[in-house]
Design an enzyme around this catalytic site. Structure first.
Site, PDB file in Angstrom:
ATOM      1  N   ASP A   1       0.646  -1.334   0.142  1.00 16.03           N
ATOM      2  CA  ASP A   1      -0.050   0.089  -0.012  1.00 16.03           C
ATOM      3  C   ASP A   1       0.908   1.335  -0.151  1.00 16.03           C
ATOM      4  O   ASP A   1       1.752   1.520   0.737  1.00 16.03           O
ATOM      5  CB  ASP A   1      -0.791   0.227   1.227  1.00 16.03           C
ATOM      6  CG  ASP A   1      -1.563  -1.262   1.767  1.00 16.03           C
ATOM      7  OD1 ASP A   1      -1.693  -2.080   0.922  1.00 16.03           O
ATOM      8  OD2 ASP A   1      -2.163  -1.192   2.633  1.00 16.03           O
TER       9      ASP A   1
HETATM   10  C1  FRU Z   1      -4.059  -3.399   2.589  1.00 17.07           C
HETATM   11  C2  FRU Z   1      -3.263  -4.086   4.197  1.00 17.07           C
HETATM   12  C3  FRU Z   1      -3.710  -3.005   5.207  1.00 17.07           C
HETATM   13  C4  FRU Z   1      -2.617  -3.231   6.065  1.00 17.07           C
HETATM   14  C5  FRU Z   1      -1.284  -3.469   5.204  1.00 17.07           C
HETATM   15  C6  FRU Z   1      -0.233  -4.545   5.763  1.00 17.07           C
HETATM   16  O1  FRU Z   1      -3.158  -4.019   1.650  1.00 17.07           O
HETATM   17  O2  FRU Z   1      -3.885  -5.464   4.346  1.00 17.07           O
HETATM   18  O3  FRU Z   1      -5.167  -3.275   5.699  1.00 17.07           O
HETATM   19  O4  FRU Z   1      -2.451  -2.272   6.935  1.00 17.07           O
HETATM   20  O5  FRU Z   1      -2.138  -3.978   3.803  1.00 17.07           O
HETATM   21  O6  FRU Z   1       0.552  -4.652   4.977  1.00 17.07           O
END
Ligand code: FRU
Length: 496
Positions: free
Chosen positions: A43
């Site tokens: 992300d």
């Molecule tokens: C979304 C997610 C978020 C989390 C992160 C962990 O892709 O699952 O909810 O914070 O990735 O890497």
């Protein structure tokens, strides 16, 4: 040196060691879709314009091209396209965020009233098989070196397993939205603060009634063109992975009242978007160009891990709202990367015919076309990208983008794209303009992004074809096609 500084140093020295390999040997490096120097990225986090630079943080695992103990990587830019990598910003180091199956999860950034840069993230650890998530903060004077707040967590774990804090300022208060769940139904929760340090519960502003997924990740809430938009990533909702709700955030009654909903992007690979307002007043969104395994078409993470990297961002998009419908428009800075312009005047394709198109090197390029709906009789107009007739004795390679004017659908077929990708995914076309259909396609080494319907429909997909797959064709099925305009460009490589 404290624990966090030690963890950062270890992470950064690994990056310094591995990044040379990726730069030198990775054949599938992207040309203009941001990617990590090495290792794993998911992300976008902490998007902000701070002290004269755009900042992009991202979920990062520096030690290998797979997801594990999350760090925050960091890069800055003047134009949202060329990026300079900065040292790793956050690393797991404390009891509330140090875990191989957890770490520094997603979050956001704001400039505090004192001019410092504040980061908010979810500290995630697993204890006795239970996931424990708390909201945490880190601060920086220079926008490069970050210190974790000594009184972390700022919000303790709750029964709703909240995560991914997005913070903004409104009428003398700081607000934070987090995603969560109760009884396998997603919910968005708001907290409020006067000073960014002490937070109190404000309300559960929207809940899934079952039709909006089991758990919400990466919620975002902002205003554009006079409307409020909430973006959520609902888990376990089949083909829907990243939805928008247009509506009204009623701060007085502490609820979000939706009036329209849809998907931010209908493709295979667009997840966990985050937006921010830039100094020009634009609302700009980045997203991770991949997906997780609970999505029906998921099939691992592509073939770049062999090259010691994995993950990229989609191209930044400006969000606008017209007639209560959000539009996701590639930022105009992208046009500065164009080269080798070709213009096809009154482009026409006969019934059941096929025409070869020239667009840059056929891999890193852009196609912008306007299909006349009044002069087109074809049932389908098909863009065939990344084609090659015979790849080392294997079958033909191609990726099909199908505009079916009868069933009113856009489909992307990647069953023949490479040795790895599979699946066909479709979405409805809206025909917002009854006379013509805009088609805008961006291609990069392993990405294809399609925009249509006046940018109300976006469709992002990763494919992993060999370098020799670079022919482009436009075909018709069941009639002829007539384009009012048809342009192509090559796209230059940016620096990162
Ligand atoms: C979304 C997610 C978020 C989390 C992160 C962990 O892709 O699952 O909810 O914070 O990735 O890497």
């Amino acid at each position: 040196m404290n624990r966090h500084e030690q963890a950062l140093l270890k992470a950064q020295s690994t990056v310094e060691k591995n990044k040379k390999f990726v730069k030198r040997y990775a054949k599938k490096r992207q040309w203009y879709h941001f990617m990590p120097e090495c290792g794993w990225m998911n992300d976008p986090n902490g998007l902000i314009y701070y002290k004269g630079k755009y900042h992009l943080f991202y979920q990062f695992y520096p030690y290998g091209p797979y997801w594990s103990a999350m760090h925050w990587g960091h890069a800055i830019s003047d134009d949202l396209l060329n990026w300079e990598y900065l040292p790793v910003a956050l690393a797991p180091s404390e009891p509330y965020d140090d875990c191989q199956k957890g770490g520094i999860f997603s979050g956001s950034a704001v400039t505090g009233k004192d001019g410092r840069l504040y980061l908010f993230y979810t500290g995630t650890v697993i204890s006795d098989d239970k996931v424990i998530k708390s909201q945490c903060m880190a601060v920086s004077e220079d926008g490069i070196n970050f210190t974790k707040y000594q009184n972390n967590p700022i919000i303790n774990p709750t029964m709703f397993v909240e995560s991914d804090p997005k913070v903004w300022y409104k009428e003398n208060k700081w607000y934070m939205i987090v995603g969560g769940e109760e009884n396998h139904k997603g919910r968005a929760i708001l907290y409020v603060s006067d000073d960014l340090e002490k937070w109190s519960y404000f309300g559960t502003i929207l809940k899934s009634d079952g039709s909006l997924g089991a758990m919400w990740e990466c919620p975002d809430l902002f205003s554009v063109d006079g409307s409020d938009i909430m973006v959520i990533c609902p888990m376990h909702l089949g083909e829907q992975k990243c939805s928008y709700l247009v509506g009204n955030m009623d701060y007085k009654n502490r609820v979000f009242i939706p009036s329209a909903k849809g998907e931010v992007d209908y493709g295979f690979d667009y997840y966990a978007p985050q937006s921010f307002e830039d100094p020009k007043g634009r609302r700009i969104q980045f997203a991770w160009a991949n997906a997780w395994d609970w999505m029906p078409w998921w099939k691992g993470f592509g073939t770049t891990a062999q090259e010691k990297w994995c993950g990229a961002m989609n191209i930044p998009r400006e969000i606008r709202i017209k007639n209560n419908i959000p539009r996701f428009i590639p930022i105009k800075e992208l046009s500065s990367l164009r080269e080798n312009h070709r213009y096809y005047d009154k482009f026409y394709i006969d019934k059941d015919a096929k025409t070869k198109i020239n667009a840059g090197d056929g891999i890193h390029c852009e196609i912008l076309a306007t299909l006349s709906l009044t002069d087109t009789s074809a049932e389908s107009v098909i863009f065939k990208l990344r084609c090659a007739d015979d790849v080392q004795g294997k079958n033909n390679r191609f990726t099909k983008i199908i505009f079916n004017l009868c069933s009113k659908t856009l489909s992307v077929d990647r069953n023949y794209s490479d040795d790895w990708s599979t699946g066909i995914k479709s979405c409805k076309l809206r025909f917002l303009d009854k006379d013509k259909l805009l088609i805008h396609i961006f291609m990069d080494t392993v990405s294809v992004e399609v925009f249509t319907d006046d940018y109300a429909t976006a469709f992002s997909t990763n494919i992993y074809p060999e370098e020799i797959c670079k022919d482009i064709y436009v075909e018709t099925d069941g009639g002829s096609a007539s384009f009012l305009s048809f342009e192509t460009w090559g796209i230059k490589q940016v620096s990162f």
